[in-house]
Design a protein around this motif. Sequence first.
Motif, PDB file in Angstrom:
ATOM      1  N   MET A 137       0.833  -1.205   0.000  1.00  0.00           N
ATOM      2  CA  MET A 137       0.000   0.000   0.000  1.00  0.00           C
ATOM      3  C   MET A 137       0.864   1.250   0.000  1.00  0.00           C
ATOM      4  SD  MET A 137      -2.935   1.294  -0.109  1.00  0.00           S
ATOM      5  CE  MET A 137      -4.237   0.151   0.334  1.00  0.00           C
ATOM      6  N   VAL A 138       1.925   1.226   0.800  1.00  0.00           N
ATOM      7  CA  VAL A 138       2.860   2.357   0.817  1.00  0.00           C
ATOM      8  C   VAL A 138       4.255   1.806   0.559  1.00  0.00           C
ATOM      9  CG1 VAL A 138       3.849   4.256   2.149  1.00  0.00           C
ATOM     10  CG2 VAL A 138       1.476   3.569   2.545  1.00  0.00           C
ATOM     11  N   LYS A 139       4.992   2.455  -0.333  1.00  0.00           N
ATOM     12  CA  LYS A 139       6.373   2.065  -0.558  1.00  0.00           C
ATOM     13  C   LYS A 139       7.212   3.329  -0.638  1.00  0.00           C
ATOM     14  CE  LYS A 139       9.396  -0.553  -3.575  1.00  0.00           C
ATOM     15  NZ  LYS A 139       9.573  -1.063  -4.927  1.00  0.00           N
ATOM     16  N   ALA A 140       8.236   3.401   0.199  1.00  0.00           N
ATOM     17  CA  ALA A 140       9.139   4.554   0.184  1.00  0.00           C
ATOM     18  C   ALA A 140      10.515   4.076  -0.227  1.00  0.00           C
ATOM     19  CB  ALA A 140       9.193   5.208   1.563  1.00  0.00           C
ATOM     20  N   GLU A 141      11.157   4.877  -1.079  1.00  0.00           N
ATOM     21  CA  GLU A 141      12.472   4.486  -1.576  1.00  0.00           C
ATOM     22  C   GLU A 141      13.397   5.694  -1.428  1.00  0.00           C
ATOM     23  OE1 GLU A 141      12.713   2.041  -5.459  1.00  0.00           O
ATOM     24  OE2 GLU A 141      13.463   4.031  -5.973  1.00  0.00           O
ATOM     25  N   ALA A 142      14.282   5.627  -0.479  1.00  0.00           N
ATOM     26  CA  ALA A 142      15.292   6.680  -0.251  1.00  0.00           C
ATOM     27  C   ALA A 142      14.677   8.075  -0.255  1.00  0.00           C
ATOM     28  CB  ALA A 142      16.397   6.580  -1.299  1.00  0.00           C
ATOM     29  N   VAL A 143      13.658   8.281   0.569  1.00  0.00           N
ATOM     30  CA  VAL A 143      12.968   9.581   0.604  1.00  0.00           C
ATOM     31  C   VAL A 143      13.781  10.602   1.406  1.00  0.00           C
ATOM     32  CG1 VAL A 143      10.944  10.793   1.531  1.00  0.00           C
ATOM     33  CG2 VAL A 143      10.659   8.635   0.282  1.00  0.00           C
ATOM     34  N   HIS A 144      14.030  11.740   0.758  1.00  0.00           N
ATOM     35  CA  HIS A 144      14.740  12.844   1.404  1.00  0.00           C
ATOM     36  C   HIS A 144      13.821  14.055   1.459  1.00  0.00           C
ATOM     37  CE1 HIS A 144      19.036  11.451   1.420  1.00  0.00           C
ATOM     38  NE2 HIS A 144      18.481  10.532   0.653  1.00  0.00           N
ATOM     39  N   LYS A 145      13.930  14.827   2.547  1.00  0.00           N
ATOM     40  CA  LYS A 145      13.162  16.073   2.656  1.00  0.00           C
ATOM     41  C   LYS A 145      14.001  17.093   3.407  1.00  0.00           C
ATOM     42  CE  LYS A 145       9.940  19.101   2.826  1.00  0.00           C
ATOM     43  NZ  LYS A 145       9.495  19.767   1.608  1.00  0.00           N
ATOM     44  N   ARG A 146      14.104  18.274   2.807  1.00  0.00           N
ATOM     45  CA  ARG A 146      14.852  19.351   3.444  1.00  0.00           C
ATOM     46  C   ARG A 146      13.929  20.527   3.706  1.00  0.00           C
ATOM     47  NH1 ARG A 146      18.763  17.185   0.165  1.00  0.00           N
ATOM     48  NH2 ARG A 146      17.758  18.105  -1.648  1.00  0.00           N
ATOM     49  N   PHE A 147      14.101  21.193   4.862  1.00  0.00           N
ATOM     50  CA  PHE A 147      13.499  22.501   5.108  1.00  0.00           C
ATOM     51  C   PHE A 147      14.646  23.487   5.135  1.00  0.00           C
ATOM     52  CE2 PHE A 147      10.198  19.857   7.306  1.00  0.00           C
ATOM     53  CZ  PHE A 147       9.174  20.160   6.433  1.00  0.00           C
ATOM     54  N   GLY A 148      14.850  24.196   4.040  1.00  0.00           N
ATOM     55  CA  GLY A 148      16.012  25.075   3.953  1.00  0.00           C
ATOM     56  C   GLY A 148      17.274  24.238   4.026  1.00  0.00           C
ATOM     57  N   ARG A 149      18.124  24.504   5.000  1.00  0.00           N
ATOM     58  CA  ARG A 149      19.381  23.755   5.095  1.00  0.00           C
ATOM     59  C   ARG A 149      19.252  22.540   6.009  1.00  0.00           C
ATOM     60  NH1 ARG A 149      23.940  27.795   6.701  1.00  0.00           N
ATOM     61  NH2 ARG A 149      25.174  25.892   6.645  1.00  0.00           N
TER      62      ARG A 149
END
Lengths: 324, 255
Positions: free
Chosen positions: B6-18
Motif C-alpha cells: 500500500m505504501v512504498k518509500a524508496e530513499a525519501v529525502h526532505k529538506r526545510f532550507g538547510r
Amino acid sequence: MVSGHDPSLASAEPDPEQITAVPVRHPGRWLAAAIVLVLAVTIAHSVATNPNFEWGLVGHFLFDSRILAGVRVTIELTICAQLLGVVLGMLVAVMRLSPNPLVSSASWLYIWFFRGTPVLVQLLFWYNIGALYHAFSFGIPFGPQFVHVGANNLITPFLTVVLALGLNEGAYMAEVVRAGIISVDDGQTEAALSLGMTRLQALRRIVLPQAMRVIIPPTGNETISMLKTTSLASVVAYVELLEATSNISSVNFRPIPLLIVASIWYLVVTSILYVGQYYLERHYARGAARELPPTPLQRLRRGVLSIAHDPIATAPDPLARPHG
Amino acid sequence: MMAEPMVKAEAVHKRFGRLEVLRGVSLEVARGEVMCVIGPSGSGKSTFLRCINHLEKIDNGRLWVDGDLVGYRQHGTKLYELRDAEVATRRAEIGMVFQRFNLFPHKTALENVIEAPCIVRSVGRKEAVALAESLLDRVGLADKLASYPAQLSGGQQQRVAIARALAMNPKLMLFDEPTSALDPELVGDVLDVMRGLANDGMTMVVVTHEIGFAREVADQLVFMDEGVIVEAGDPHEVLANPQHGRTRAFLSKVL
C-alpha cells in the motif's frame, strides 16, 4: 493558627458561614459621573437655547423632498462603492496570497497605488477621465475593436463616483480580507486538503467562512467610513446628501441648520448599519462561541424573566464547558 | 508473487532550507497492515507521514501509495509534478488524523463529516448524512451530531476527526500523534476506535508515543531518529530486544 478545638478561640472567631465579601468602593466614579453630567447639561442647554442653531429650520428641512432624494443617492453610492470594494478586496487579497509571483506583485502594486494617493485626487481623475481618454473601445487588444463609446457617455457621474470610491476601497478591503485569511490556522487548510479538497475549495468552504469573523468588524468600519466619504462626490457637483443641503443653503444662506440636517441623516444611516453588522457578526460566530450572543429581543425577554425569577437560576453556568 | 504494497518509500529525502529532516527513508507497508512509527521529537516521523499524502513535497527519492507515485507522474527518467486537482483526487483516498484534531470549528460534528463527501465526491446530502450518522455512531458519538467542536472534549473531537476521514472511504489511514494532545483519561476512547479500525483490516500508519498500543496493535514497528529508520520489525522483538543503542536509549525513557 491552632485548629478550632479550643472553645475560647471558637467564640472569638465569627462563624465562617457569616463572613461576607465587601467589594471595593469607587468614590472616583461618582465624582467623574457628576462632572460629566454637569458638562452634558451645559452643552445641551447651550445647543437648545442658542438661536443660531435655528432648530425650527432643521425640522422644516429634515424631510424636504430634495434632502430625502440626497439621502437615497448617498445610500445607493455607499452600497455600490462598498460592494465593488468588497469584491475587489476579496479578489486582490487572494491574488496577494497566490504562489504566482506575477499575480501577487500585481495585487501589491494595486494596493500600493490606491492606498498611496488621496481618494479625492482619484475622484478628480475619474471626473476628468474624458480629458485623458476621449473614447473607449472594447475588443481584442491591438486587434479588431467591437464597441466604441465616448468616455462621457460610458462613465456617467454616478459611475465616476462609484468607480473612484470603490477602487480605492478595494485596496483597503484587500488588506482587511488578507488579515482575515491569515488569521485562520494553517491546520484548517491542511485538514481540508487531506480530505481531497482543492486549494480553491478549501479557501471557499473552510478558510473564508472562518476568516469572516475577523473580516466583518473592520468591514463595518469601512462601510461607515464609505457612507461619509460619499460626501466627497459634492466636490464634483454630484447631488448626494451634502450637495443637496448645500444647494438649499446657497439659496437661503443658512448653512448651519442644513449641515445639522445632513449630520442627522448620516447618523441615522450609520445607526442602521450598526444593526446590520451586529446580526452579521452573530451569524458568523457559529461554533466560535458556545452560545450565540443574544439578539436585543432575546436580551429583553431574558431581562424580564430574570426579574420574575431567581437571577442565579437563569444565568448560564460559566463552568459548563467540558475539558479536553 | 507478493501483492503490491500500500505504501512504498524508496530513499525519501526532505529538506526545510538547510535542515535535512528526512535522510533516505525506505520502507513498505503491506495492505491491511498497521505500522507504528516511534521516535524522539524532531526525528522526522511526522514529516514522513505528511509526505505520504503530499502535504510536504519530497526532495529526493520516490514514494508510492497503492502503486501510484505520490505527487508526480513518471515519464522515462523525468518526474512531472501533478496539478492541484490531481493531487486532491489522490489525497481523497488517504485519510489523515491530526494531533490538534483540526475540526472545522464553524461546522457541527455532522457537518464536519459530510463536508468532504458532499464537496469532493458530490454525494447527495441525504446519503452523506446517513453515512455520517453511522460513522459517528461507530465512534460512539451518536448523541453529538449537532454539537460544535468547541462543545466537545478533546477525545470526542478526535473521534469526530476519525469519522470525518473515514467518510471518504479511504484505503489508507494516516495518524499523526492522534492522542498526544489529549488528557490521559481520554486517550483510551480514541485508541479503542483505532484498534477497531485495525481489526477491520484498515491499512494504517500511526505516528505515536503510545508504546502499549504499538505493541498490541502494530504489525510492524519503526523507530526513527535524525531522519533515518534506525530499527524496524516485529513490535515485540523491537521493544523487548532492541538491537540499536539509540533505540535502547529512547525506549528506556518512554517505557
